[in-house]
Design a protein around this motif. Structure first.
Motif, PDB file in Angstrom:
ATOM      1  N   TYR A 170      -7.305 -15.088  14.104  1.00 28.77           N
ATOM      2  CA  TYR A 170      -6.623 -16.270  13.561  1.00 28.77           C
ATOM      3  C   TYR A 170      -5.901 -15.917  12.265  1.00 28.77           C
ATOM      4  O   TYR A 170      -4.730 -16.279  12.070  1.00 28.77           O
ATOM      5  N   ALA A 171      -6.588 -15.215  11.374  1.00 29.82           N
ATOM      6  CA  ALA A 171      -5.992 -14.842  10.093  1.00 29.82           C
ATOM      7  C   ALA A 171      -4.772 -13.951  10.299  1.00 29.82           C
ATOM      8  O   ALA A 171      -3.739 -14.128   9.630  1.00 29.82           O
ATOM      9  N   GLU A 172      -4.869 -12.991  11.206  1.00 28.97           N
ATOM     10  CA  GLU A 172      -3.732 -12.089  11.455  1.00 28.97           C
ATOM     11  C   GLU A 172      -2.522 -12.852  11.973  1.00 28.97           C
ATOM     12  O   GLU A 172      -1.394 -12.630  11.530  1.00 28.97           O
ATOM     13  N   ARG A 173      -2.757 -13.745  12.930  1.00 26.78           N
ATOM     14  CA  ARG A 173      -1.635 -14.492  13.492  1.00 26.78           C
ATOM     15  C   ARG A 173      -1.052 -15.472  12.482  1.00 26.78           C
ATOM     16  O   ARG A 173       0.170 -15.645  12.379  1.00 26.78           O
ATOM     17  N   ALA A 174      -1.927 -16.114  11.704  1.00 27.15           N
ATOM     18  CA  ALA A 174      -1.446 -17.065  10.692  1.00 27.15           C
ATOM     19  C   ALA A 174      -0.655 -16.351   9.605  1.00 27.15           C
ATOM     20  O   ALA A 174       0.313 -16.911   9.065  1.00 27.15           O
ATOM     21  N   ALA A 175      -1.064 -15.112   9.281  1.00 25.63           N
ATOM     22  CA  ALA A 175      -0.366 -14.349   8.236  1.00 25.63           C
ATOM     23  C   ALA A 175       1.053 -13.967   8.662  1.00 25.63           C
ATOM     24  O   ALA A 175       1.910 -13.709   7.807  1.00 25.63           O
ATOM     25  N   LYS A 176       1.321 -13.942   9.950  1.00 27.19           N
ATOM     26  CA  LYS A 176       2.668 -13.669  10.434  1.00 27.19           C
ATOM     27  C   LYS A 176       3.548 -14.918  10.340  1.00 27.19           C
ATOM     28  O   LYS A 176       4.767 -14.826  10.342  1.00 27.19           O
ATOM     29  N   GLU A 177       2.892 -16.074  10.267  1.00 26.25           N
ATOM     30  CA  GLU A 177       3.603 -17.349  10.199  1.00 26.25           C
ATOM     31  C   GLU A 177       3.810 -17.811   8.768  1.00 26.25           C
ATOM     32  O   GLU A 177       4.750 -18.556   8.479  1.00 26.25           O
ATOM     33  N   SER A 178       2.915 -17.377   7.867  1.00 28.51           N
ATOM     34  CA  SER A 178       2.939 -17.860   6.487  1.00 28.51           C
ATOM     35  C   SER A 178       2.303 -16.813   5.580  1.00 28.51           C
ATOM     36  O   SER A 178       1.989 -15.710   6.012  1.00 28.51           O
ATOM     37  N   LYS A 179       2.073 -17.190   4.343  1.00 29.16           N
ATOM     38  CA  LYS A 179       1.511 -16.267   3.363  1.00 29.16           C
ATOM     39  C   LYS A 179      -0.024 -16.323   3.385  1.00 29.16           C
ATOM     40  O   LYS A 179      -0.609 -17.398   3.312  1.00 29.16           O
ATOM     41  N   PHE A 180      -0.654 -15.149   3.467  1.00 29.55           N
ATOM     42  CA  PHE A 180      -2.117 -15.031   3.466  1.00 29.55           C
ATOM     43  C   PHE A 180      -2.598 -14.599   2.084  1.00 29.55           C
ATOM     44  O   PHE A 180      -1.946 -13.810   1.399  1.00 29.55           O
ATOM     45  N   GLY A 181      -3.755 -15.119   1.699  1.00 28.66           N
ATOM     46  CA  GLY A 181      -4.321 -14.697   0.426  1.00 28.66           C
ATOM     47  C   GLY A 181      -5.839 -14.801   0.401  1.00 28.66           C
ATOM     48  O   GLY A 181      -6.442 -15.551   1.177  1.00 28.66           O
ATOM     49  N   ILE A 182      -6.432 -14.014  -0.478  1.00 30.65           N
ATOM     50  CA  ILE A 182      -7.868 -14.120  -0.753  1.00 30.65           C
ATOM     51  C   ILE A 182      -7.997 -14.842  -2.091  1.00 30.65           C
ATOM     52  O   ILE A 182      -7.525 -14.342  -3.119  1.00 30.65           O
ATOM     53  N   LEU A 183      -8.590 -16.011  -2.077  1.00 30.74           N
ATOM     54  CA  LEU A 183      -8.701 -16.803  -3.298  1.00 30.74           C
ATOM     55  C   LEU A 183      -9.629 -16.116  -4.289  1.00 30.74           C
ATOM     56  O   LEU A 183     -10.670 -15.570  -3.920  1.00 30.74           O
ATOM     57  N   LYS A 184      -9.213 -16.139  -5.555  1.00 29.37           N
ATOM     58  CA  LYS A 184      -9.932 -15.389  -6.590  1.00 29.37           C
ATOM     59  C   LYS A 184     -10.938 -16.255  -7.360  1.00 29.37           C
ATOM     60  O   LYS A 184     -11.740 -15.735  -8.124  1.00 29.37           O
ATOM     61  N   THR A 185     -10.869 -17.563  -7.153  1.00 27.41           N
ATOM     62  CA  THR A 185     -11.642 -18.479  -7.981  1.00 27.41           C
ATOM     63  C   THR A 185     -13.145 -18.364  -7.767  1.00 27.41           C
ATOM     64  O   THR A 185     -13.929 -18.412  -8.715  1.00 27.41           O
ATOM     65  N   TYR A 186     -13.565 -18.229  -6.512  1.00 25.82           N
ATOM     66  CA  TYR A 186     -14.989 -18.243  -6.177  1.00 25.82           C
ATOM     67  C   TYR A 186     -15.307 -17.272  -5.046  1.00 25.82           C
ATOM     68  O   TYR A 186     -14.441 -16.949  -4.233  1.00 25.82           O
ATOM     69  N   LYS A 187     -16.567 -16.890  -4.984  1.00 26.65           N
ATOM     70  CA  LYS A 187     -17.152 -16.303  -3.783  1.00 26.65           C
ATOM     71  C   LYS A 187     -18.035 -17.373  -3.148  1.00 26.65           C
ATOM     72  O   LYS A 187     -18.695 -18.147  -3.851  1.00 26.65           O
ATOM     73  N   VAL A 188     -18.040 -17.430  -1.840  1.00 25.84           N
ATOM     74  CA  VAL A 188     -18.766 -18.477  -1.124  1.00 25.84           C
ATOM     75  C   VAL A 188     -20.146 -17.988  -0.710  1.00 25.84           C
ATOM     76  O   VAL A 188     -20.263 -16.956  -0.047  1.00 25.84           O
ATOM     77  N   PRO A 189     -21.205 -18.703  -1.085  1.00 24.50           N
ATOM     78  CA  PRO A 189     -22.557 -18.323  -0.653  1.00 24.50           C
ATOM     79  C   PRO A 189     -22.785 -18.687   0.816  1.00 24.50           C
ATOM     80  O   PRO A 189     -22.496 -19.810   1.243  1.00 24.50           O
ATOM     81  N   VAL A 190     -23.290 -17.730   1.580  1.00 24.34           N
ATOM     82  CA  VAL A 190     -23.565 -17.973   2.997  1.00 24.34           C
ATOM     83  C   VAL A 190     -24.941 -17.410   3.331  1.00 24.34           C
ATOM     84  O   VAL A 190     -25.400 -16.430   2.742  1.00 24.34           O
ATOM     85  N   SER A 191     -25.613 -18.027   4.283  1.00 25.46           N
ATOM     86  CA  SER A 191     -26.959 -17.591   4.645  1.00 25.46           C
ATOM     87  C   SER A 191     -26.927 -16.240   5.345  1.00 25.46           C
ATOM     88  O   SER A 191     -25.888 -15.813   5.866  1.00 25.46           O
TER      89      SER A 191
END
Length: 243
Positions: A170-191
């Motif tokens: 999904y990310a690869e295909r969406a990045a061809k349609e628009s701009k992709f980025g990794i947000l710098k504000t936070y890291k997300v806690p996951v189990s």
């Protein structure tokens, strides 16, 4: 408005933690859509009590797509039920960064809900991998993906034929349609429950082989990696909630 889409299957143990962290957010212009794959525990009851809209889901890709179809927001945040937002400013800060950088699709760095050093190392290795591959092969873990609704629609949503790593596709295909980025504000806690259930080495090897498959043979559309969605319903005792 932001629409938050959460695919679920037997998430009565984890979903309340995520929903409580959403209720504490300073950013309030959002709705929550729970796309439930016919859970046999109290998942739907919990979602209703927290004011979520509920739609029928499926496997993660299908659940995310059904949730997105019901979205009213111009931006969508896909979260998994075993994520907990780190503090009350998470949405305010990440939504602002997403808009400021004019992104069409984005994710955040990740950190484990675990005190084990091995889990911290594994997640930091993944963060580094996401960072170094962001230009040529964007990766975005499905438990935290921001997307503009028009971008989601333009690429036809998540590919429901993919059995593993549909989020990275999904990310690869969406990045061809628009701009992709990794947000710098936070890291997300996951189990780390999948690590606990399947073993850390097994999970790491599975995803390395999946990545190799994606780069050499394309997206994984068979059951070779034996991916399972959800966990058995908790015992009735565990499902008893404080009211």
């Amino acid at each position: 408005m932001l629409t938050i889409v959460i695919p679920t299957y037997n998430e009565a143990e984890y979903l309340p933690l995520l929903l409580r962290s959403l209720e504490m957010q300073t950013f309030r212009d959002f709705e929550v859509v729970v796309a439930d794959n016919h859970s046999t525990d109290l998942t739907r009851e919990i979602a209703r009590e927290h004011g979520c809209r509920i739609v029928d889901g499926g496997m993660p890709a299908g659940g995310r797509n059904r949730g997105a179809e019901a979205a009213n927001g111009e931006a969508i945040l896909f979260l998994d039920a075993d994520v907990i937002l780190p503090d009350p400013w998470f949405l305010q800060m990440t939504v602002a960064e997403f808009a400021r950088r004019n992104l069409g699709v984005a994710t955040c760095g990740v950190k484990p809900i675990s005190s084990r050093n091995v889990d911290k190392v594994i997640h930091e290795v993944f963060n580094y991998f996401m960072w170094v591959t962001r230009a040529m092969a964007p990766h975005a873990p499905g438990f935290c993906i921001f997307a503009r609704r028009d971008v989601h629609r333009a690429i036809g949503g998540f590919d429901e034929a993919i059995t593993l790593a549909e989020d990275h596709d999904y990310a690869e295909r969406a990045a061809k349609e628009s701009k992709f980025g990794i947000l710098k504000t936070y890291k997300v806690p996951v189990s780390v429950r999948r690590f606990d259930r399947d073993g850390r080495l097994n999970v790491a090897v599975k995803y390395m082989l999946c990545e190799l498959h994606m780069r050499t043979a394309g997206a994984v559309k068979n059951d070779f990696f034996n991916y399972t969605f959800g966990y058995p319903a908790a015992s009735r005792a565990k499902q008893t909630r404080k009211k």
